[in-house]
Design an enzyme around this catalytic site. Structure first.
Site, short mmCIF file in Angstrom:
data_model
loop_
_atom_site.label_atom_id
_atom_site.label_comp_id
_atom_site.label_asym_id
_atom_site.label_seq_id
_atom_site.Cartn_x
_atom_site.Cartn_y
_atom_site.Cartn_z
N ASP A 203 83.90 72.74 53.93
CA ASP A 203 83.99 71.87 54.47
C ASP A 203 84.63 71.26 54.14
OD1 ASP A 203 83.04 70.87 51.76
OD2 ASP A 203 81.07 69.84 52.91
N SER A 204 85.47 70.18 54.31
CA SER A 204 87.20 69.62 53.85
C SER A 204 87.07 68.88 52.85
CB SER A 204 87.13 68.54 55.27
OG SER A 204 86.32 67.18 55.19
N GLY A 205 85.61 68.83 52.21
CA GLY A 205 84.85 67.95 50.65
C GLY A 205 85.53 66.21 51.28
N GLY A 206 85.85 65.68 52.74
CA GLY A 206 85.71 64.85 53.11
C GLY A 206 84.81 63.57 52.38
N ASP A 259 88.19 64.01 57.36
CA ASP A 259 88.06 62.69 58.73
C ASP A 259 87.14 61.60 57.64
OD1 ASP A 259 85.60 64.07 57.47
OD2 ASP A 259 84.69 63.26 59.02
N GLN A 307 83.91 61.03 64.42
CA GLN A 307 83.36 59.71 63.59
C GLN A 307 83.53 58.72 64.76
OE1 GLN A 307 82.90 59.29 61.08
NE2 GLN A 307 83.21 61.62 59.92
N ASP A 384 74.10 72.97 58.92
CA ASP A 384 74.51 73.20 57.75
C ASP A 384 73.58 71.98 57.00
OD1 ASP A 384 76.02 70.89 55.43
OD2 ASP A 384 76.82 71.61 57.53
N CYS A 434 56.14 85.20 50.01
CA CYS A 434 54.90 85.46 50.65
C CYS A 434 54.08 86.37 50.63
CB CYS A 434 54.99 84.87 51.86
SG CYS A 434 55.47 82.51 52.24
N HIS A 460 61.50 81.76 50.05
CA HIS A 460 60.97 80.86 50.65
C HIS A 460 61.60 80.55 52.79
CE1 HIS A 460 56.68 80.25 53.19
NE2 HIS A 460 57.00 79.27 53.06
#
Lengths: 475, 475
Positions: A203-206, A259, A307, A384, A434, A460
Site C-alpha cells: 500500500d502507498s502508506g498514505g 491518496d 475518496q 486486505d 485444528c 486458524h
C-alpha cells in the site's frame, strides 16, 4: 491486466453513459492482431459498423440506440455464442453480465460477433486472476492479510503458505523507516527479503502517513505536494513520488497511489478538497509509475484509490476521473463505514457502477467475512485487512457453522469452559491448529499468555479466510 | 539395550587403568562374528577360557586376577545362566547386583555365561538409549529443552520435532496449577495433551516449590512431610506423594523424585539436613512409585536426585544411599556452580564415581554447551535447560565455528550491523531459520519486536543443541 487484444484502459473509455461505440475498426484491428483468427476488417465493416449502437456499462448493461422494445434475454445469449473453443462459457458469460441488458437492431451475426469479440473474450468480463510479476495466476476473489512490516505478526512465511493464503499486503510507509527502502532493494524486493513466494501488494502508506501527519504534523500538514510530518525529531515530506518509487523498489505485484484520505466526518467542502488532491496525486503517481517502469518486462498493477467519503456525487466523480487517468483497478478508499457504524455499501456500489468491468475492485482494509461476501457478490475482487490476524491475537477465532456454510461464529478460548474439551476448534477446518490441538490446550496456552497461542490462532483465522475466499469463488 | 554382540568402545569404559583388554576385544569380535547363531560352549571354551581373567565390578572396574579375588562363583550369582531372550536386561541384572563381587577360577560354563549373558550382551554397559513408554529408543546423550508449562515457549510441537529435538522436560508443579492434573490425566497424559510424540521427562516440581516456599511460605516451610507454601491465598502442602502421583498421571517417560534442594550457601549442618530429607523423600517416592505402577505394562524411569551442595562427603553419601534405594538413574541436584561461579565438576565426578554404570546420569538444569560436553565426556547422559530457548528470546543465537566443531560463538542480531547481510545466521546450520531467512531479516524482526523473531531464534538454538548432542554421541 493480461488482456489479450483490447487493452482495458481503452475499453474503460466505454464506461461513460453516453459514449457511442464507433471505434470498432480499432477494436477489430487489435483483435485481429492478437488473435490471428479474429474477424477481418471486412467482416467488421459489414457486421459491426452499421450497428451504431450505444452501450451503457454498469447496472444497466447494454442498451439499444433506439428503443427498448426488442429484448434478447441473457439466457438466450448464453446459448448463441458458444461453444467457444478453449474458453469456458460460464466464466466468460455470467447472468449478471447481462443483467437487464437489451439489444436491438442487431443481426444475429453481428450480435454474436460483438458478444464473442468484445464481451466474451475480454473487455466486458471481470478479471479472473491476480497475476504476479513472476506470472503466477491467483484466482479471484482474494484476501491478502496485512504483513505491515514485512512479517505477518506471529507467523513466518512458511506458516502463511500453509494456511493457503495466496498473498499479503505490506506497508510502504512502515517499511520505509524499517528496514528501509535500500535494504529491501538490495535484496531484490520484499519477496526475497522475507522469503515469500506468493503475491504481495504494497500500500502507498498514505493512510499511515495521514494519521501521523495529523498527530505529528499539525493542522496544515497536507499540501498538494505531499504530507509533512515530524518523526524522531525529523521533518519528513512524503510525496506521491516517494510512495511510488518506494513501492517499485519493493517489486510488489500491485502498487497503490498515494491518496488523500477523506475523514468520514468531513463536510462537503473538505471532502471535495480531498478528492481534488487525490486526483492530482493519482495523476502524478501514474506519470511516475509510467516513467519508472518503461523498461520493465512486466509491470505491477497500479491501483487508484477512490475518496469522497459519504458523498455519493464525490465518489462518482472521483471514480470516473480515476478511470480517465487509467488504472488496473480501483480501491475503495476512506473509511468504509457510514456515520451509523454500518458498512457503507452505497459508496461501494457507486464505485463499482462507474468502473469498467475489467478493473480490479479492491476493498482496501476490508474486512469482515460478511462485508467481503457482499462485496464479492457485487463483483469486488481483492481485500486486505488486519482483522483475522488481530482477532486471533485477541482470542477471537472464526468458526464456520457447517462445512459448506459461509456463516460463522466466534470461538473464544476459555479455560474454565473448555477445560476438558478435546475437540478441535472447528471440525470443519483443516488448519494446523485444528488438526493438532484441542480446545483445552489452546485455552491453556492463551491462559498462560504463551505466544504459541497467538500463532496457532492466527494460522486458524487465516485458513478460515482462505477457505472463505475459495467458497466465494463459486458463489 | 539391544547390544547384540559387543561394542569395544563401551566395554573399554569398564576397564580400570591397569586392565589390558586386548583379549576382550578379540572375544568381542569373535562374538560378533557368531552373532545370530549363538556360541556353543565348545566355541566359548576355545575363545574365552584362555582369557583367564578376573573381574571386579563397581568402582574398580576390571582387574587381573590377584590373590584377593576369590569369592563368588559365577554360577552362584543370583542370576545363574539363564536365557535372557525377551527379558529386559538392565532390569534383570544391573551393575549394582554385582557390586564388589569378584570372580576367579571360573568353570567354562560359568565364564561363558558371564561373558555372553552378563558382560557382552548388556549388563555392565552404560545405557545407550532413553526408551520411551511407547518403546521408542532415543540414543544417548540427549538434551531435552524445558517446556515448563507443556509448551516450549514460542514453538508448537511440530516446530520442536523439526529441530530434531527428541524430547522435552515439563514441570509438574506448574502444570499442577495450570491446566491441572485432572485435565492432563483426562487426555491420557501430557504427550496427548500437547500432541507431542517424542520423549517427555517430568520434573518433580521440587525446585520451583522450594523457591516458592522460600518466598511465600516463610522460614519453616519445609518439613519432612513436604513443602508448605501459600499461593493465591491458599495454603498448599506439596509432598513426595503428590509429586509422584502427578507425574504418573502425566504419563511421562521419566519421573523425578521430590528432593530437598540444598542451597549453595548452606553450611554443613544445613546441607546434611537437606541430604537427610532428600533421602527420606526419595525412599517415599520409590515406594509410592512402586505401589502405583505395579499394574503398568511398562514403567517410566525413576530418577533419584543427589543433593549435598559443595560438600564432597555429602554428595558421596547421598549418591550411595540413593543407589541402595535403587533407581534407574541419578540426577545432579542442587546448584551446579561452585561459590566461585564456575561449573562444579567435582560434585559431578563424585556422583558418577559412586553410581553404577548402568544408571542414567542426568545433569538437571544443565546447561551450557561446554558443560554438557564435559559431562558427556564423563559419561553423563541426559540434560535439560532453559538456556537455548531463553537465550534465543534474548537475541543470543549459537553459531558453531565450523561444520564439525563443538566450539561456538554467540550471534547477536543487530540491524545496524547486519543491515545488508544476506547470509544465514550460520552456514553450518540446516534449521528453518538458516535455510529460509537472512541475518538482515532476523535483525529486522528483532528490532520491530516481532515475536516471529523469537520463534525462529528458538528453532535455531534448539537445532544447534540437537546437533551438538549428535556430535557428542560420536566423541
Amino acid at each position: 491486466m493480461p488482456l489479450r487484444g483490447v487493452e482495458p484502459p481503452h475499453l474503460s473509455a466505454y464506461a461513460s453513459e453516453t459514449y457511442v461505440y464507433t471505434n470498432f475498426t480499432t477494436a477489430a484491428k487489435n483483435l485481429e492482431r492478437v488473435e490471428g483468427i479474429g474477424p477481418s476488417p471486412r467482416d467488421w465493416k459489414s457486421l459491426v459498423l452499421p450497428l451504431n449502437y450505444t452501450r451503457i456499462v454498469g447496472d444497466t448493461g447494454f442498451e439499444p440506440a433506439t428503443s427498448r422494445s426488442q429484448t434478447v434475454r441473457a439466457n438466450q445469449l448464453r446459448q448463441s455464442p458458444v461453444p467457444l473453443a478453449g474458453i469456458e462459457p460460464t466464466r466468460l458469460l455470467r447472468p449478471q453480465d447481462f443483467k437487464s441488458c437489451v439489444y436491438t437492431n442487431f443481426t444475429t451475426a453481428a450480435l454474436v460477433s460483438i458478444l464473442y469479440n468484445q464481451i466474451l473474450l475480454f473487455p466486458m468480463t471481470q478479471p479472473k486472476f491476480f497475476e504476479t510479476l513472476s506470472g503466477e495466476k491467483i484466482p479471484l476473489p482474494v484476501f491478502f492479510p496485512d504483513a505491515t512490516r514485512a512479517v505477518l505478526k506471529t507467523l513466518d512465511s512458511t506458516d502463511i503458505k500453509n494456511t493457503q493464503t495466496p498473498g499479503i499486503l505490506v506497508n510502504s510507509f512502515h517499511l520505509l523507516s524499517n528496514p528501509g527502502k535500500d535494504v529491501i532493494k538490495s535484496f531484490g524486493g520484499i519477496k526475497k527479503y522475507m522469503n515469500w513466494n506468493g503475491a504481495v501488494i504494497s500500500d502507498s502508506g498514505g493512510f499511515q502517513v495521514m494519521s501521523l501527519a495529523k498527530t505529528l504534523g499539525g493542522k496544515n500538514s497536507v499540501t498538494d505536494i505531499g504530507v509533512n510530518f515530524k518523526t524522531d525529531g525529523k521533518k519528513i515530506l512524503f510525496t506521491p513520488e516517494i510512495s511510488i518509487k518506494t513501492q517499485l523498489a519493493f517489486k510488489t505485484d500491485m502498487i497503490v497511489v498515494l491518496d488523500d484520505f477523506t475523514d468520514p466526518k468531513s463536510n462537503l467542502t473538505e471532502a471535495k478538497d480531498s478528492v481534488r488532491r487525490t486526483l492530482l496525486w493519482a495523476e502524478n503517481c501514474k506519470k511516475i509509475f509510467e516513467a519508472n517502469t518503461k523498461s520493465w518486462p512486466k509491470r505491477p498493477y497500479l491501483l487508484g484509490v477512490v475518496q469522497g467519503g459519504r458523498f455519493a456525487s464525490l465518489r462518482k466523480t472521483c471514480t470516473r476521473e480515476l478511470v480517465n487517468i487509467g488504472f488496473d483497478g480501483l480501491g475503495y478508499g476512506g473509511w468504509p463505514m457510514n456515520l451509523k457504524g454500518s458498512f457503507d455499501h452505497k459508496s461501494a456500489d457507486i464505485i463499482r457502477q462507474n468502473t469498467p468491468d475489467s478493473y480490479f475492485l479492491y476493498g482496501l482494509g476490508i474486512g469482515k467475512p460478511q462485508d467481503i461476501t457482499s462485496l464479492v457478490k457485487s463483483s469486488w475482487h481483492i481485500f486486505d485487512c488486519v482483522l483475522p490476524t488481530r482477532d486471533a491475537r485477541h482470542n477471537r477465532l472464526y468458526v464456520r457453522k457447517n462445512a459448506s456454510s459461509l456463516d460463522y461464529s466466534y470461538y473464544i478460548p476459555d479455560k474454565s469452559i473448555h477445560f476438558l474439551d478435546k475437540n478441535p476448534i472447528s471440525r470443519f477446518c483443516d488448519c494446523h491448529l485444528c488438526q493438532n490441538y484441542s480446545r483445552s490446550y489452546l485455552a491453556h496456552l492463551f491462559r498462560i499468555k504463551e505466544m504459541t497461542a497467538l500463532r496457532l490462532a492466527t494460522i486458524h483465522n487465516l485458513r478460515f479466510y482462505s477457505e472463505l475466499m475459495r467458497k466465494l469463488r463459486h458463489v
